[in-house]
Design an enzyme around this catalytic site. Sequence first.
Site, PDB file in Angstrom:
ATOM      1  N   LYS A  33      39.773  35.136  29.352  1.00  8.56           N
ATOM      2  CA  LYS A  33      38.976  34.383  30.342  1.00  8.56           C
ATOM      3  C   LYS A  33      38.838  35.188  31.644  1.00  8.56           C
ATOM      4  O   LYS A  33      37.736  35.337  32.174  1.00  8.56           O
ATOM      5  CB  LYS A  33      39.632  33.019  30.648  1.00  8.56           C
ATOM      6  CG  LYS A  33      39.805  32.119  29.425  1.00  8.56           C
ATOM      7  CD  LYS A  33      40.436  30.786  29.769  1.00  8.56           C
ATOM      8  CE  LYS A  33      41.862  30.843  30.260  1.00  8.56           C
ATOM      9  NZ  LYS A  33      42.847  31.325  29.282  1.00  8.56           N
ATOM     10  N   ARG A 108      41.395  21.754  32.039  1.00 10.81           N
ATOM     11  CA  ARG A 108      42.218  21.918  30.830  1.00 10.81           C
ATOM     12  C   ARG A 108      42.957  20.659  30.433  1.00 10.81           C
ATOM     13  O   ARG A 108      43.879  20.716  29.608  1.00 10.81           O
ATOM     14  CB  ARG A 108      43.119  23.140  30.889  1.00 10.81           C
ATOM     15  CG  ARG A 108      44.111  23.255  31.935  1.00 10.81           C
ATOM     16  CD  ARG A 108      44.983  24.485  31.641  1.00 10.81           C
ATOM     17  NE  ARG A 108      44.667  25.598  32.470  1.00 10.81           N
ATOM     18  CZ  ARG A 108      45.071  26.848  32.222  1.00 10.81           C
ATOM     19  NH1 ARG A 108      45.779  27.135  31.166  1.00 10.81           N
ATOM     20  NH2 ARG A 108      44.780  27.812  33.049  1.00 10.81           N
ATOM     21  N   ARG A 150      49.980  42.704  28.757  1.00 12.81           N
ATOM     22  CA  ARG A 150      49.178  42.612  29.998  1.00 12.81           C
ATOM     23  C   ARG A 150      49.957  43.143  31.203  1.00 12.81           C
ATOM     24  O   ARG A 150      51.142  42.904  31.357  1.00 12.81           O
ATOM     25  CB  ARG A 150      48.777  41.167  30.264  1.00 12.81           C
ATOM     26  CG  ARG A 150      48.040  41.021  31.599  1.00 12.81           C
ATOM     27  CD  ARG A 150      47.323  39.703  31.744  1.00 12.81           C
ATOM     28  NE  ARG A 150      48.170  38.562  31.475  1.00 12.81           N
ATOM     29  CZ  ARG A 150      47.712  37.332  31.314  1.00 12.81           C
ATOM     30  NH1 ARG A 150      46.422  37.099  31.387  1.00 12.81           N
ATOM     31  NH2 ARG A 150      48.548  36.346  31.050  1.00 12.81           N
ATOM     32  N   ARG A 183      53.192  39.237  34.791  1.00 14.76           N
ATOM     33  CA  ARG A 183      53.319  37.849  35.224  1.00 14.76           C
ATOM     34  C   ARG A 183      54.624  37.252  34.716  1.00 14.76           C
ATOM     35  O   ARG A 183      55.079  37.563  33.617  1.00 14.76           O
ATOM     36  CB  ARG A 183      52.125  37.036  34.689  1.00 14.76           C
ATOM     37  CG  ARG A 183      50.952  37.060  35.641  1.00 14.76           C
ATOM     38  CD  ARG A 183      49.701  36.458  35.083  1.00 14.76           C
ATOM     39  NE  ARG A 183      49.855  35.203  34.375  1.00 14.76           N
ATOM     40  CZ  ARG A 183      48.828  34.527  33.861  1.00 14.76           C
ATOM     41  NH1 ARG A 183      47.589  34.993  33.990  1.00 14.76           N
ATOM     42  NH2 ARG A 183      49.026  33.393  33.227  1.00 14.76           N
ATOM     43  N   ARG A 194      53.077  27.613  26.526  1.00 16.88           N
ATOM     44  CA  ARG A 194      51.688  27.539  27.008  1.00 16.88           C
ATOM     45  C   ARG A 194      50.752  27.198  25.848  1.00 16.88           C
ATOM     46  O   ARG A 194      49.783  26.448  26.014  1.00 16.88           O
ATOM     47  CB  ARG A 194      51.288  28.872  27.658  1.00 16.88           C
ATOM     48  CG  ARG A 194      51.989  29.087  28.998  1.00 16.88           C
ATOM     49  CD  ARG A 194      52.048  30.544  29.415  1.00 16.88           C
ATOM     50  NE  ARG A 194      50.772  31.149  29.680  1.00 16.88           N
ATOM     51  CZ  ARG A 194      50.574  32.460  29.808  1.00 16.88           C
ATOM     52  NH1 ARG A 194      51.597  33.303  29.689  1.00 16.88           N
ATOM     53  NH2 ARG A 194      49.379  32.936  30.048  1.00 16.88           N
TER      54      ARG A 194
HETATM   55  P1  AP5 Z   1      43.047  37.914  30.323  1.00 21.10           P
HETATM   56  O1  AP5 Z   1      41.618  38.161  30.609  1.00 21.10           O
HETATM   57  O2  AP5 Z   1      44.028  38.090  31.430  1.00 21.10           O
HETATM   58  O3  AP5 Z   1      43.249  36.508  29.569  1.00 21.10           O
HETATM   59  P2  AP5 Z   1      43.199  35.018  30.112  1.00 21.10           P
HETATM   60  O4  AP5 Z   1      42.445  34.213  29.117  1.00 21.10           O
HETATM   61  O5  AP5 Z   1      42.737  34.986  31.528  1.00 21.10           O
HETATM   62  O6  AP5 Z   1      44.732  34.637  29.976  1.00 21.10           O
HETATM   63  P3  AP5 Z   1      45.707  33.858  30.951  1.00 21.10           P
HETATM   64  O7  AP5 Z   1      47.079  34.145  30.488  1.00 21.10           O
HETATM   65  O8  AP5 Z   1      45.377  34.123  32.396  1.00 21.10           O
HETATM   66  O9  AP5 Z   1      45.322  32.358  30.620  1.00 21.10           O
HETATM   67  P4  AP5 Z   1      46.180  31.107  30.885  1.00 21.10           P
HETATM   68  O10 AP5 Z   1      45.184  30.034  30.695  1.00 21.10           O
HETATM   69  O11 AP5 Z   1      47.400  30.985  30.076  1.00 21.10           O
HETATM   70  O12 AP5 Z   1      46.742  31.340  32.378  1.00 21.10           O
HETATM   71  P5  AP5 Z   1      46.246  30.836  33.797  1.00 21.10           P
HETATM   72  O13 AP5 Z   1      46.514  31.909  34.761  1.00 21.10           O
HETATM   73  O14 AP5 Z   1      44.898  30.263  33.722  1.00 21.10           O
HETATM   74  O15 AP5 Z   1      43.429  38.924  29.113  1.00 21.10           O
HETATM   75  C1  AP5 Z   1      44.736  38.935  28.577  1.00 21.10           C
HETATM   76  C2  AP5 Z   1      45.082  40.363  28.153  1.00 21.10           C
HETATM   77  O16 AP5 Z   1      44.221  40.738  27.080  1.00 21.10           O
HETATM   78  C3  AP5 Z   1      44.863  41.429  29.252  1.00 21.10           C
HETATM   79  O17 AP5 Z   1      45.886  42.385  29.161  1.00 21.10           O
HETATM   80  C4  AP5 Z   1      43.490  42.032  28.921  1.00 21.10           C
HETATM   81  O18 AP5 Z   1      43.391  43.389  29.336  1.00 21.10           O
HETATM   82  C5  AP5 Z   1      43.471  41.911  27.402  1.00 21.10           C
HETATM   83  N1  AP5 Z   1      42.113  41.720  26.869  1.00 21.10           N
HETATM   84  C6  AP5 Z   1      41.149  40.901  27.374  1.00 21.10           C
HETATM   85  N2  AP5 Z   1      40.043  40.961  26.616  1.00 21.10           N
HETATM   86  C7  AP5 Z   1      40.317  41.829  25.607  1.00 21.10           C
HETATM   87  C8  AP5 Z   1      39.557  42.307  24.489  1.00 21.10           C
HETATM   88  N3  AP5 Z   1      38.305  41.897  24.254  1.00 21.10           N
HETATM   89  N4  AP5 Z   1      40.159  43.178  23.655  1.00 21.10           N
HETATM   90  C9  AP5 Z   1      41.438  43.595  23.880  1.00 21.10           C
HETATM   91  N5  AP5 Z   1      42.208  43.201  24.920  1.00 21.10           N
HETATM   92  C10 AP5 Z   1      41.641  42.312  25.769  1.00 21.10           C
HETATM   93  O19 AP5 Z   1      47.269  29.637  34.072  1.00 21.10           O
HETATM   94  C11 AP5 Z   1      48.635  29.908  34.291  1.00 21.10           C
HETATM   95  C12 AP5 Z   1      49.390  28.589  34.547  1.00 21.10           C
HETATM   96  O20 AP5 Z   1      48.858  27.941  35.724  1.00 21.10           O
HETATM   97  C13 AP5 Z   1      49.285  27.524  33.448  1.00 21.10           C
HETATM   98  O21 AP5 Z   1      50.226  27.736  32.415  1.00 21.10           O
HETATM   99  C14 AP5 Z   1      49.566  26.252  34.258  1.00 21.10           C
HETATM  100  O22 AP5 Z   1      50.940  26.117  34.540  1.00 21.10           O
HETATM  101  C15 AP5 Z   1      48.837  26.525  35.564  1.00 21.10           C
HETATM  102  N6  AP5 Z   1      47.436  26.083  35.531  1.00 21.10           N
HETATM  103  C16 AP5 Z   1      46.331  26.895  35.595  1.00 21.10           C
HETATM  104  N7  AP5 Z   1      45.219  26.165  35.523  1.00 21.10           N
HETATM  105  C17 AP5 Z   1      45.596  24.877  35.415  1.00 21.10           C
HETATM  106  C18 AP5 Z   1      44.884  23.657  35.283  1.00 21.10           C
HETATM  107  N8  AP5 Z   1      43.526  23.629  35.228  1.00 21.10           N
HETATM  108  N9  AP5 Z   1      45.605  22.508  35.194  1.00 21.10           N
HETATM  109  C19 AP5 Z   1      46.960  22.510  35.245  1.00 21.10           C
HETATM  110  N10 AP5 Z   1      47.699  23.637  35.359  1.00 21.10           N
HETATM  111  C20 AP5 Z   1      47.018  24.819  35.439  1.00 21.10           C
HETATM  112 MG    MG Z   2      43.620  34.437  33.342  1.00 21.98          MG
END
Ligand code: AP5
Ligand code: MG
Length: 241
Positions: A33, A108, A150, A183, A194
Site C-alpha cells: 500500500k 480498516r 522491509r 519498524r 496483524r
Molecule cells: P509496503 O509498501 O511498506 O506495504 P504496506 O502495505 O504499506 O504494509 P504495512 O505494513 O505498512 O501495512 P499495515 O497495514 O500493516 O501497516 P500500517 O502502517 O498501515 O511494502 C512492504 C514491503 O514490501 C517493503 O519492503 C516494500 O519494499 C516491499 N514491496 C512492496 N511492493 C513490492 C512488490 N511489488 N514486489 C516486491 N516487494 C515489494 O499500520 C500499522 C499499525 O497502525 C496497525 O497495525 C494498527 O495498529 C495501526 N493502524 C493503522 N491504521 C489504522 C486504522 N485505520 N485503524 C486502526 N488502527 C490503525
Molecule cells: Mg504501509
Amino acid sequence: MTLSVTEIENGREAVQTTVPGPILLLGAPGVGKGTQAKELVKLWAIPQISTGDLLRFHKANGTPLGAVAKGLMDRGELVPDDLVNDMVADRLGKPDTARGYILDGFPRTLNQAGWLDTRLAGKAQEQSLPVVAVSLKVDYNQLLRRITGRRNCPVCGTIYNIYAKAPKVEGICDVEGAALVQRADDTEAVFAERMKAYSALTEPVVEHYRSQGRFVEVDGDRPIEAVSAGIIAAVKRLRAT
Ligand code: AP5
Ligand code: MG
C-alpha cells in the site's frame, strides 16, 4: 497477469486526464500500500494519507494519541475507531486534498468505512467524487518475506526491501544517506497478530467496497511498476463509469 503495452500506455494517459478523487488502498500488512501510494503521489500530485504513518508520527512525538496507540501498534492490534476517525477528519480538512487523496490503510473496520461513507455523502457532488477502492492481493508467505525484509528511511520515508528493493549501499538510504530502520511491528510474531486483525476486521471492509462497485482487485505479486500500471488503468476505468 502481465499488462500489455497498450494497458500501460492507457495508464499513463490517465495521469493527464483523470481527476483522481478519493482512492482507497486496501490490503494486508506488507501488500504494498505504502509503496504504491508513493507512486500515485508522484503521478497525480495528490497526498498520501497513511493512518499508520500518522500514528507513528504521534507515537514518535509522544502525543496523547501516540501514548494510546503505542502499545496497540506494537502488539499488532488496531487503534480505536473514534481516535483514528478524528485523526483522519483533521487531515482531510487540509486544502491539498481538494483534487483527491490516497487513503493508505484506512478504513480498516466497518465502523471506519461507515464514518467515511457518511462524511463523503454529506459533500456537494462537485466537491467530492465517490471513492474508488483498490484491494491489493499477495499470498501469506510472500507478505511475511516482505515484512521481515522491509527497511525504512527515518528521514524521507522511502521504503526498501533487502530482498526486492535494496538500497545501493546496505543499510543506507539512497536519498538521504541516513541509516535505515526496521519498524517495531515488523517481526514474525507481530505480523501474525496483524494478519488476524486484518482477517477479522478489514476483510469485511474489502467486501463492503466490492459490493458498492468502483472496486478493483489488483495482483500485487508483480514488479512494483506493473502493479502501479494496473492501479492507474483501473482508476481511469472506474472514474469513467
Ligand atoms: P509496503 O509498501 O511498506 O506495504 P504496506 O502495505 O504499506 O504494509 P504495512 O505494513 O505498512 O501495512 P499495515 O497495514 O500493516 O501497516 P500500517 O502502517 O498501515 O511494502 C512492504 C514491503 O514490501 C517493503 O519492503 C516494500 O519494499 C516491499 N514491496 C512492496 N511492493 C513490492 C512488490 N511489488 N514486489 C516486491 N516487494 C515489494 O499500520 C500499522 C499499525 O497502525 C496497525 O497495525 C494498527 O495498529 C495501526 N493502524 C493503522 N491504521 C489504522 C486504522 N485505520 N485503524 C486502526 N488502527 C490503525
Ligand atoms: Mg504501509
